[in-house]
Write an enzyme that holds these catalytic residues in place. Structure first.
Site, PDB file in Angstrom:
ATOM      1  N   CYS A 192      -8.683  -7.174   8.666  1.00  0.00           N
ATOM      2  CA  CYS A 192      -8.697  -7.438  10.109  1.00  0.00           C
ATOM      3  C   CYS A 192      -9.245  -6.258  10.899  1.00  0.00           C
ATOM      4  CB  CYS A 192      -7.297  -7.792  10.602  1.00  0.00           C
ATOM      5  SG  CYS A 192      -6.758  -9.423  10.057  1.00  0.00           S
ATOM      6  N   CYS A 329       3.996  12.406  -6.919  1.00  0.00           N
ATOM      7  CA  CYS A 329       5.164  11.594  -6.574  1.00  0.00           C
ATOM      8  C   CYS A 329       5.809  11.202  -7.894  1.00  0.00           C
ATOM      9  CB  CYS A 329       4.767  10.377  -5.741  1.00  0.00           C
ATOM     10  SG  CYS A 329       3.599   9.279  -6.573  1.00  0.00           S
TER      11      CYS A 329
END
Lengths: 364, 91
Positions: A192, A329
């Site tokens: 979008c 991480c």
């Protein structure tokens, strides 16, 4: 389960609805829904689920409110710019209905947390804005036997379905991969941000999605399972298409995610744990940053500086520019995301993603 | 002749696409061949180098998903309606 006087007043129009009644309202109150993404679709979805009295709603979104969101994300106002979407949404939704519980997850929905998050809720509603996460939501739901109420939008068009529905005979209905077996390459399908979206469209499609969630939770009506609803608001054409299970399709784990769909990841510099060990042995001067959550850091860490992914952009001044920086991480997904954000927003070029994260380091 | 329609997202790439056209063809693959003649380049978007339907594309015939994404051998009747549509990711 009983209702307070305030609740009895609040839900009066549900109680008088013959198909709904006290029984439907009790079902909603006992239910929990995980809403992934508090954006265009997430806003109307969250508003209506909260107003209707769904007992517990989880919101997963690591994003903050941006001015370009306000054209369609109706939960947020100018005063909320820069604030966490999930936190802001919680505040507004509890103001709307204080009789429900809202759980906030200011994180991305990734393989690391997907199954854990999904397991805490009865059903899931997918309001995400990208293919990788949509496939991840789908696969996590299939693996966890959860229903996934799906909607997506682009420009003037929307698509909705209820995936992995539990049929009366115990079998499961079709899922997203039965319609689109694999994610497309990103360059073939615009999002979008690139292609635009009419502001009211997510309001329409997200409301239909909320309706399906409520139908599934209360058992009212015929859920949109085995069917895909397409709505083109430009010419007002609607289609309800039949979909069916692909007997050859099997979802075994979430491993596809890293392989297929980390958009833009290919340009990120990576290093494996043995290369990191060598840097350490050679006395190389570098900064190590851990983008996990504080509770994960407490359990085990590699001595890196802790900056959780959700705060990485606000704390970008802690990331040095004059030497190499290794970011890690748990498995390498969130750190890749952190690097993407830092490179895009602040033009860093000295960042390295630790492949396999602390898990690989511990196994080394 | 089968009637062919498209999801409007496809118009982004092929602005000249009509809402609905009629093309001869007794199989899905023949329809795509005739579509290419009318809109050169469109099959590149719909199928890959091996002629398989691309992953983000799907085709419904009379409201039912086609069976054969690989060879596109699903048989069409004269009065069938064929819808070519694609996945959307926005939220």
């Amino acid at each position: 389960m009983s209702f307070s006087k305030a609740e009895l007043n609040r839900y009066a129009r549900h109680f008088v609805l013959p198909e709904f009644g006290m029984e439907g309202q009790e079902k909603l109150k006992k239910s929990s829904v995980l809403v992934v993404g508090a954006g265009g679709l997430g806003c109307p979805l969250l508003l209506y689920l909260s107003a209707a009295g769904v007992g517990r709603i989880g919101i997963v979104d690591d994003d903050v409110v941006d001015e370009s969101n306000l054209q369609r994300q109706v939960l947020y106002t100018v005063a909320d710019l820069g604030k966490s979407k999930a936190e802001t949404a919680k505040e507004k939704l509890l103001a709307l209905n204080p009789h429900i519980q809202i759980d906030v997850y200011k994180e991305r929905f990734v393989p690391d947390n997907a199954l854990d998050l999904v397991s805490k809720y009865d059903i899931v509603a997918d309001g995400t804005d990208n293919f990788p996460t949509r496939y991840l939501v789908n696969d996590a739901c299939v693996l966890s036997d959860k229903i996934n109420v799906y909607a997506s939008i682009f420009r003037f068009e929307g698509q909705i379905s209820v995936f992995n529905y539990l049929n009366g005979d115990g079998t499961r209905g079709p899922n997203y991969r039965d319609v689109f077996p694999d994610p497309p390459p990103p360059e073939l399908v615009p999002n979008c941000a690139e292609g635009g979206v009419l502001g009211v469209l997510p309001g329409i499609i997200g409301s239909i999605q909320a309706n399906e969630v409520i139908k599934v939770l209360t058992g009212i009506g015929e859920p949109l399972s085995g069917r895909l609803f397409l709505f083109d608001t430009a010419d007002f054409s609607t289609r309800t298409l039949k979909i069916r299970k692909n007997p050859d399709l099997e979802i075994k784990d979430l491993s596809f995610y890293e392989e297929y769909c980390m958009p833009g990841r290919s340009h990120i510099k990576e290093m494996d744990v043995s290369a990191l060990q060598k840097w350490m042995d050679d006395g190389e001067d570098f900064q190590l940053i851990d983008v996990r959550e504080p509770y994960e850091y407490e359990v085990a860490n590699m001595g890196g500086e802790l900056i959780p992914l959700g705060e990485i952009l606000q704390q970008a001044d802690r990331v040095v520019r004059d030497k190499k920086v290794v970011i890690h991480c748990k498995t390498g997904v969130r750190s890749a995301r952190a690097i993407e954000q830092l490179e895009r927003q602040f033009g860093f070029s000295n960042l390295y993603n630790l492949k396999g994260g602390i898990e690989a380091w511990q196994k080394k | 002749m089968p009637k062919i329609s498209f999801t409007s997202a496809l118009k982004r790439f092929f602005p000249d696409l009509k809402e609905e056209i009629q093309l001869p063809g007794s199989k899905v693959s023949e329809i795509l061949k005739n579509l290419e003649n009318k809109y050169p380049g469109i099959t590149d978007y719909l199928v890959d180098e091996e002629g398989q339907l691309r992953k983000h594309i799907n085709i419904f015939v009379d409201g039912q998903l086609i069976q054969d994404r690989r060879e596109l051998s699903d048989v069409l009747k004269e009065e069938d309606e064929v819808l070519i549509f694609q996945a959307l990711s926005g939220g």
